[in-house]
Design a protein around this motif. Sequence first.
Motif, PDB file in Angstrom:
ATOM      1  N   ALA A 149       0.851  -1.204   0.000  1.00  0.00           N
ATOM      2  CA  ALA A 149       0.000   0.000   0.000  1.00  0.00           C
ATOM      3  C   ALA A 149       0.880   1.245   0.000  1.00  0.00           C
ATOM      4  O   ALA A 149       0.636   2.206  -0.753  1.00  0.00           O
ATOM      5  CB  ALA A 149      -0.926  -0.015   1.209  1.00  0.00           C
ATOM      6  N   PHE A 150       1.938   1.222   0.806  1.00  0.00           N
ATOM      7  CA  PHE A 150       2.844   2.374   0.881  1.00  0.00           C
ATOM      8  C   PHE A 150       3.572   2.563  -0.459  1.00  0.00           C
ATOM      9  O   PHE A 150       3.671   3.671  -0.982  1.00  0.00           O
ATOM     10  CB  PHE A 150       3.840   2.169   2.030  1.00  0.00           C
ATOM     11  N   ALA A 151       4.065   1.458  -1.000  1.00  0.00           N
ATOM     12  CA  ALA A 151       4.807   1.528  -2.264  1.00  0.00           C
ATOM     13  C   ALA A 151       3.924   2.096  -3.376  1.00  0.00           C
ATOM     14  O   ALA A 151       4.369   2.926  -4.177  1.00  0.00           O
ATOM     15  CB  ALA A 151       5.308   0.138  -2.642  1.00  0.00           C
ATOM     16  N   LEU A 152       2.674   1.688  -3.407  1.00  0.00           N
ATOM     17  CA  LEU A 152       1.781   2.170  -4.461  1.00  0.00           C
ATOM     18  C   LEU A 152       1.428   3.634  -4.273  1.00  0.00           C
ATOM     19  O   LEU A 152       1.288   4.390  -5.242  1.00  0.00           O
ATOM     20  CB  LEU A 152       0.500   1.324  -4.486  1.00  0.00           C
ATOM     21  N   TRP A 153       1.305   4.011  -3.020  1.00  0.00           N
ATOM     22  CA  TRP A 153       1.016   5.422  -2.733  1.00  0.00           C
ATOM     23  C   TRP A 153       2.175   6.291  -3.236  1.00  0.00           C
ATOM     24  O   TRP A 153       1.977   7.301  -3.890  1.00  0.00           O
ATOM     25  CB  TRP A 153       0.823   5.573  -1.216  1.00  0.00           C
ATOM     26  N   VAL A 154       3.397   5.846  -2.953  1.00  0.00           N
ATOM     27  CA  VAL A 154       4.584   6.579  -3.417  1.00  0.00           C
ATOM     28  C   VAL A 154       4.622   6.564  -4.946  1.00  0.00           C
ATOM     29  O   VAL A 154       4.840   7.597  -5.587  1.00  0.00           O
ATOM     30  CB  VAL A 154       5.874   5.943  -2.830  1.00  0.00           C
ATOM     31  N   SER A 156       2.256   6.228  -7.180  1.00  0.00           N
ATOM     32  CA  SER A 156       1.238   7.011  -7.893  1.00  0.00           C
ATOM     33  C   SER A 156       1.353   8.516  -7.639  1.00  0.00           C
ATOM     34  O   SER A 156       0.761   9.302  -8.353  1.00  0.00           O
ATOM     35  CB  SER A 156      -0.165   6.513  -7.521  1.00  0.00           C
ATOM     36  N   ARG A 157       2.122   8.895  -6.650  1.00  0.00           N
ATOM     37  CA  ARG A 157       2.234  10.331  -6.357  1.00  0.00           C
ATOM     38  C   ARG A 157       3.599  10.928  -6.650  1.00  0.00           C
ATOM     39  O   ARG A 157       3.726  12.111  -6.921  1.00  0.00           O
ATOM     40  CB  ARG A 157       1.889  10.586  -4.885  1.00  0.00           C
ATOM     41  N   TYR A 158       4.625  10.124  -6.572  1.00  0.00           N
ATOM     42  CA  TYR A 158       5.969  10.693  -6.674  1.00  0.00           C
ATOM     43  C   TYR A 158       6.815  10.133  -7.809  1.00  0.00           C
ATOM     44  O   TYR A 158       8.001  10.381  -7.874  1.00  0.00           O
ATOM     45  CB  TYR A 158       6.708  10.506  -5.337  1.00  0.00           C
ATOM     46  N   THR A 159       6.248   9.331  -8.679  1.00  0.00           N
ATOM     47  CA  THR A 159       7.028   8.879  -9.844  1.00  0.00           C
ATOM     48  C   THR A 159       6.360   9.410 -11.105  1.00  0.00           C
ATOM     49  O   THR A 159       5.138   9.610 -11.138  1.00  0.00           O
ATOM     50  CB  THR A 159       7.099   7.334  -9.936  1.00  0.00           C
ATOM     51  N   LYS A 160       7.184   9.646 -12.139  1.00  0.00           N
ATOM     52  CA  LYS A 160       6.651  10.195 -13.392  1.00  0.00           C
ATOM     53  C   LYS A 160       5.603   9.260 -13.983  1.00  0.00           C
ATOM     54  O   LYS A 160       4.569   9.681 -14.479  1.00  0.00           O
ATOM     55  CB  LYS A 160       7.802  10.382 -14.389  1.00  0.00           C
ATOM     56  N   MET A 161       5.958   7.973 -13.920  1.00  0.00           N
ATOM     57  CA  MET A 161       5.047   6.991 -14.513  1.00  0.00           C
ATOM     58  C   MET A 161       3.703   6.976 -13.780  1.00  0.00           C
ATOM     59  O   MET A 161       2.635   6.982 -14.396  1.00  0.00           O
ATOM     60  CB  MET A 161       5.697   5.608 -14.457  1.00  0.00           C
ATOM     61  N   GLY A 162       3.782   6.996 -12.443  1.00  0.00           N
ATOM     62  CA  GLY A 162       2.563   6.985 -11.640  1.00  0.00           C
ATOM     63  C   GLY A 162       1.731   8.228 -11.901  1.00  0.00           C
ATOM     64  O   GLY A 162       0.498   8.150 -12.055  1.00  0.00           O
ATOM     65  N   LEU A 163       2.392   9.382 -11.994  1.00  0.00           N
ATOM     66  CA  LEU A 163       1.666  10.630 -12.245  1.00  0.00           C
ATOM     67  C   LEU A 163       1.026  10.607 -13.634  1.00  0.00           C
ATOM     68  O   LEU A 163      -0.107  11.067 -13.826  1.00  0.00           O
ATOM     69  CB  LEU A 163       2.615  11.821 -12.108  1.00  0.00           C
ATOM     70  N   ALA A 164       1.779  10.041 -14.604  1.00  0.00           N
ATOM     71  CA  ALA A 164       1.231   9.951 -15.966  1.00  0.00           C
ATOM     72  C   ALA A 164      -0.020   9.086 -15.977  1.00  0.00           C
ATOM     73  O   ALA A 164      -1.024   9.422 -16.609  1.00  0.00           O
ATOM     74  CB  ALA A 164       2.293   9.364 -16.893  1.00  0.00           C
ATOM     75  N   LEU A 165       0.048   7.978 -15.256  1.00  0.00           N
ATOM     76  CA  LEU A 165      -1.103   7.066 -15.219  1.00  0.00           C
ATOM     77  C   LEU A 165      -2.298   7.730 -14.538  1.00  0.00           C
ATOM     78  O   LEU A 165      -3.441   7.615 -14.983  1.00  0.00           O
ATOM     79  CB  LEU A 165      -0.730   5.769 -14.486  1.00  0.00           C
ATOM     80  N   ARG A 166      -2.021   8.437 -13.453  1.00  0.00           N
ATOM     81  CA  ARG A 166      -3.134   9.116 -12.759  1.00  0.00           C
ATOM     82  C   ARG A 166      -3.735  10.208 -13.635  1.00  0.00           C
ATOM     83  O   ARG A 166      -4.955  10.433 -13.648  1.00  0.00           O
ATOM     84  CB  ARG A 166      -2.644   9.721 -11.440  1.00  0.00           C
ATOM     85  N   GLY A 167      -2.861  10.875 -14.348  1.00  0.00           N
ATOM     86  CA  GLY A 167      -3.330  11.925 -15.261  1.00  0.00           C
ATOM     87  C   GLY A 167      -4.284  11.354 -16.289  1.00  0.00           C
ATOM     88  O   GLY A 167      -5.339  11.915 -16.591  1.00  0.00           O
ATOM     89  N   MET A 168      -3.921  10.185 -16.801  1.00  0.00           N
ATOM     90  CA  MET A 168      -4.763   9.514 -17.794  1.00  0.00           C
ATOM     91  C   MET A 168      -6.135   9.173 -17.198  1.00  0.00           C
ATOM     92  O   MET A 168      -7.164   9.333 -17.848  1.00  0.00           O
ATOM     93  CB  MET A 168      -4.039   8.238 -18.253  1.00  0.00           C
ATOM     94  N   ALA A 169      -6.116   8.732 -15.931  1.00  0.00           N
ATOM     95  CA  ALA A 169      -7.376   8.360 -15.281  1.00  0.00           C
ATOM     96  C   ALA A 169      -8.257   9.583 -15.066  1.00  0.00           C
ATOM     97  O   ALA A 169      -9.474   9.512 -15.171  1.00  0.00           O
ATOM     98  CB  ALA A 169      -7.099   7.664 -13.954  1.00  0.00           C
ATOM     99  N   GLN A 170      -7.603  10.723 -14.766  1.00  0.00           N
ATOM    100  CA  GLN A 170      -8.389  11.928 -14.464  1.00  0.00           C
ATOM    101  C   GLN A 170      -9.002  12.543 -15.723  1.00  0.00           C
ATOM    102  O   GLN A 170     -10.167  12.916 -15.741  1.00  0.00           O
ATOM    103  CB  GLN A 170      -7.507  12.949 -13.756  1.00  0.00           C
TER     104      GLN A 170
END
Lengths: 290, 436
Positions: A149-154, A156-170
């Motif tokens: 849970a902690f790793a995924l939180w990091v 999705s919030r602090y990696t480029k890839m995670g931010l890109a994926l969240r951006g796509m979802a939004q």
Amino acid sequence: MEASVLIFGLVNSATLMLVALGFSLIFGLSGVANLAHGGIYLFSGYVTWMLMNYLGVPFLLAVPLTIIIAGVLGALIYWVALKRVRGLHLSEVIATFAVGVAILELFRWMGFVTYEFTLPVFIKGSVDIAGVSIDYQRLLIIGIGLLLAFALWVFSRYTKMGLALRGMAQDEYTALSIGIDSDWAAALSMALGSAIAAIAAISILPLGIISINMGYEVLIMALAVSVVGGLESITGLVVASIILGFAKTITGTYFDPKWMEVIYLFALVLVLAIKPSGLFGKFKELEERV
Amino acid sequence: MKKRISGLVLFGVVLIGLLIIAGCGQSNTSTGGDSKTSEAKPIVIGVATALGSIEGADSLRAVELAVEEVNAGGGITVKGEKRPLKIVSIDTREHEPGLPVHDALAALEKLITQEKPDAMLVGSFRSEVMLSAMDLIAKYKVPNIVSIAMTPEFEKKLQTNYENYKYNFRMGLTSANLVQYLSKTMDFIGKEHGFKKAYIVNQEVLWAEGTAKGVKKYLEANGWQVIGKDTYATGASDFSASLTKAKNGGAEVIIPIFDMPQSGVLLKQARSMKVPALMAGFISPAAPDSAWKTFDGEVDGLVNFVFEIGPLPVKAVNKSMTFNDNFGKKFGVDQQAKMGGHGPGPAYDSVFVLTDAIKRADSLEANAVVDALKKTDMEGVIGKIKFNENHQVIYDIDPKTSAIGSAFQWVDGKRIPVFPEAAAEAKIKLPEFMNK
């Protein structure tokens, strides 16, 4: 009795969290409600068993192999079943549900219905904590759940890839306009979510034996936790897991264990009736306020 | 081009789906091996059951083994003509969650109307399907010997309209028999070890709940203290609540009654929580010979049940030993080790019960066969086989006078029969963790 409730409440919470993480991640990062989650979970359990028993692969090697295979399966499901219906939410739900049922029933058809399917625990034995004996595997489940849970939180919030994926979802169109490939993002999130489902399966299934119907039960658990917590919120997921995990243990200890499995459905209906976006969800929150 | 490939993939998926659907409810034919009398018109035995379930699949294998043995001996003489046996089977899928009763009945009716069997064996997996199937059997007037579904309602329904339902017989154990066996086993354990405190945990399904209530009533009436009785929904995977209560309440015996795969968790969790109680009841995943390997030895000390002997070789019943050997030779030792504890024994015997009745009746006419079946008196792998007035095989505690189920204990990787005493090969040993 109280120590037992505390310890097994934590175990049940961590189990729910692990089971729901993959489902929640895929929805949070790509907006796909992956109803094939239960199928992928069970597929991972059987693949590990087959690697060990048919091919003689050692457990420690079978674990990473299964996680990779599950990840590839997740990406394949996207390319084969989801790509054509991307954005059509109802079609996505129907397609993933069909794939999940196909996976589960395929194993039933192949004869995986006997009682010999079981996975080894990571560490044998148990330890006494506050007068309660608990096995190392359940303690590991707590650790793995929290760590993931902690790793995924990091991620999705602090990696480029995670931010890109969240951006796509939004907002898919805005994300596309700044160069994020929609298909790549969705396939990657399906792969990640499926790999996490595999980690959950390999951690939880050694507690008993593997059976087909678990695939359906796991899907209900994942749905309940994700809906109660808020579909795309990792904080919500953790909180919902704790609420449902302890509710389950308290019900079993102080009321009647037969209601333990009803808790999920009750919570699911209650949250959908009162706050459809879930405790921490932002999805549709604006519409709810209006 | 891309669209075309996607279309092809979609078409392929649909085609595979259709093939799978078509595969369900498809009837299969087998003679159970080479027949020396293949030129004669075969006697057709229909098997309509949940072939995807452990009980259904193993029962069909047991029938195949028996048919092979009968055919190897030249078949059955009816009106001076030697005729081989032929099996036609269909998967009713009734073990699958949510499958409606009428779907299972449709499969049964399809088999009866298309294959025109002379008799039906094994029969329904679920009790509600069996009770409804009795009406279909009455309509088509085919002798029907069932061996899996357990409800006592079978006997009650048969008596409501005997002429109509007389074609139905049951070889398998009933849930009422199971209550008697469990109760008597507890008496036995109480006498041997002085135990008087029990905790019952059972699955929330009709047969298990009925059995648990029956056992509780019996124990309380016979000087036991039942500390608690908990029910778990099918699929439950955490039993810590009951195990904690059992441990804190000083339970000496935990009586589990489950046929769901997740009940394996209960066994492992009780070990990890170091609950100092003898576990004695029914946990289906711990019944087969392969359970020792599956549970990595954690079944050690468990007292479990096979509903009917046969899958458990018992020295007091010679045929049960031969049955196990022959099952292993035909289907492999691995398959034999996985054989479930309910179904195969009576299914195997039902072939011989039927052929014996046909021989005595010297006819395949249903009423004649039914009359002969009622007079059955023979030795089988399940013990002595006799039907009561409700067409139910009589189960009791002496294999010389009745069919028997058996409690066995897992000791050092082996299943040792411990009850009833007439079939016991050792006394119940308390597991080491109880002596510490």
